[in-house]
Design a protein around this motif. Structure first.
Motif, PDB file in Angstrom:
ATOM      1  N   LEU A  27       0.813  -1.216   0.000  1.00 25.97           N
ATOM      2  CA  LEU A  27       0.000   0.000   0.000  1.00 25.97           C
ATOM      3  C   LEU A  27       0.848   1.270   0.000  1.00 25.97           C
ATOM      4  O   LEU A  27       0.301   2.374  -0.066  1.00 25.97           O
ATOM      5  CB  LEU A  27      -0.919   0.015   1.223  1.00 25.97           C
ATOM      6  CG  LEU A  27      -1.982  -1.080   1.289  1.00 25.97           C
ATOM      7  CD1 LEU A  27      -2.698  -1.034   2.632  1.00 25.97           C
ATOM      8  CD2 LEU A  27      -2.987  -0.936   0.152  1.00 25.97           C
ATOM      9  N   LYS A  28       2.165   1.119   0.063  1.00 25.88           N
ATOM     10  CA  LYS A  28       3.016   2.296   0.251  1.00 25.88           C
ATOM     11  C   LYS A  28       2.987   3.261  -0.934  1.00 25.88           C
ATOM     12  O   LYS A  28       3.384   4.413  -0.796  1.00 25.88           O
ATOM     13  CB  LYS A  28       4.451   1.879   0.547  1.00 25.88           C
ATOM     14  CG  LYS A  28       5.185   1.233  -0.623  1.00 25.88           C
ATOM     15  CD  LYS A  28       6.601   0.861  -0.206  1.00 25.88           C
ATOM     16  CE  LYS A  28       7.389   0.241  -1.365  1.00 25.88           C
ATOM     17  NZ  LYS A  28       8.770  -0.076  -0.962  1.00 25.88           N
ATOM     18  N   GLY A  29       2.515   2.821  -2.085  1.00 25.76           N
ATOM     19  CA  GLY A  29       2.421   3.723  -3.220  1.00 25.76           C
ATOM     20  C   GLY A  29       1.144   4.529  -3.271  1.00 25.76           C
ATOM     21  O   GLY A  29       0.950   5.337  -4.179  1.00 25.76           O
ATOM     22  N   LYS A  30       0.263   4.325  -2.305  1.00 25.05           N
ATOM     23  CA  LYS A  30      -1.014   5.034  -2.289  1.00 25.05           C
ATOM     24  C   LYS A  30      -0.988   6.183  -1.284  1.00 25.05           C
ATOM     25  O   LYS A  30      -0.321   6.095  -0.258  1.00 25.05           O
ATOM     26  CB  LYS A  30      -2.157   4.075  -1.916  1.00 25.05           C
ATOM     27  CG  LYS A  30      -2.422   2.982  -2.938  1.00 25.05           C
ATOM     28  CD  LYS A  30      -3.602   2.132  -2.503  1.00 25.05           C
ATOM     29  CE  LYS A  30      -3.908   1.044  -3.511  1.00 25.05           C
ATOM     30  NZ  LYS A  30      -4.386   1.620  -4.805  1.00 25.05           N
ATOM     31  N   THR A  31      -1.729   7.223  -1.586  1.00 24.26           N
ATOM     32  CA  THR A  31      -1.905   8.282  -0.604  1.00 24.26           C
ATOM     33  C   THR A  31      -2.965   7.843   0.406  1.00 24.26           C
ATOM     34  O   THR A  31      -3.768   6.937   0.137  1.00 24.26           O
ATOM     35  CB  THR A  31      -2.360   9.591  -1.262  1.00 24.26           C
ATOM     36  OG1 THR A  31      -3.672   9.407  -1.807  1.00 24.26           O
ATOM     37  CG2 THR A  31      -1.401  10.022  -2.359  1.00 24.26           C
TER      38      THR A  31
END
Length: 257
Positions: free
Chosen positions: A100-104
């Motif tokens: 999920l680290k690529g999501k805001t």
């Protein structure tokens, strides 16, 4: 007017100032020279903080800057304790799902069904708490108040009749929110302005609505000064509003196709 989801998410990133998980350093490691409201983390905390951690934003003004309307002690524990806890809980949950680290945070809130079930409520509550409070600090300022101008003033008059009618509706909705929550001015999917309230730290983003401004009506936001007099707090809050920032949020919302 149909809300374009991709455009909605892009605008959220622009106006709310969302931080992607990847590449974000903790705010404490690089504090603003004008703000000392957040204590620096210990060396152990620094070494354990992942490089993609969500940051606790520093206050854009001093703890006592909003007095007499909001007292310094409330600002101190509201930001340094409550908001910090949301950030810490959210980072701990996301450590379990690095994909999920690529999501805001806003993207996650806009599609909660896409969040793994074991952390969905954590993201809803703590991600919402983070985004709600980040906006909250930004739309207040010392010696604020007055009324909106320009396009926002015209839109408020069109949707509510007058600024006085809007203010009354906003305060009424905030006053009757049972328990903890927020009261909001939002732009809905059809481009209409609405006053709504949400429970706990739920964000209007999750309902597809764009938050233009919002007031925190949890007791921790006002109880030290106002005790059980929420109506007095709601009325006093208008004296610290940063209409320049709120106007910017409205301008961004108005660009949604």
């Amino acid at each position: 007017m149909i809300l374009n989801r991709r455009h909605f998410l892009l605008l959220l990133g622009a106006s709310v100032g969302s931080l992607t998980l990847e590449g974000c350093a903790l705010a404490q490691n690089n504090p603003s020279p004008q703000n000392t409201s957040t204590a620096a983390p210990s060396p152990t905390e620094k070494s354990q903080a992942p490089s993609y951690a969500i940051a606790l934003p520093p206050l854009p003004y001093g703890y006592d800057a909003l007095e007499p309307h909001i007292d310094a002690e409330t600002m101190r524990f509201h930001h340094d304790k409550h908001h910090a806890t949301y950030v810490n809980n959210l980072n701990a949950a996301l450590d379990k799902h690095p994909q999920l680290k690529g999501k805001t945070v806003e993207q996650m809130l806009q599609n909660l069904d896409g969040i793994p079930a074991d952390i969905r409520n954590i993201v809803r509550n703590n991600g919402g708490g983070h985004v709600n409070h980040k906006m909250f600090w930004e739309i207040m300022k010392p010696k604020g108040g007055s009324e909106p101008t320009g396009a926002l003033a015209a839109a408020i008059a069109e949707n509510f009749g007058s600024f006085a009618d809007f203010k009354n509706k906003f305060n009424t909705e905030g006053g009757k929110r049972f328990g903890s929550g927020w009261v909001w001015l939002v732009r809905d999917k059809d481009g209409k302005l609405e006053v709504v309230s949400t429970a706990n730290q739920d964000s209007p983003i999750s309902a597809g609505k764009y938050p233009i401004m919002g007031n925190d009506v949890w007791e921790h936001a006002y109880y030290l000064k106002y005790q059980n007099k929420r109506a007095d707090y709601l009325e006093a809050w208008w004296n610290v509003l940063n209409w320049n920032e709120i106007n910017k949020r409205f301008e961004q919302a108005s660009k949604i196709a």
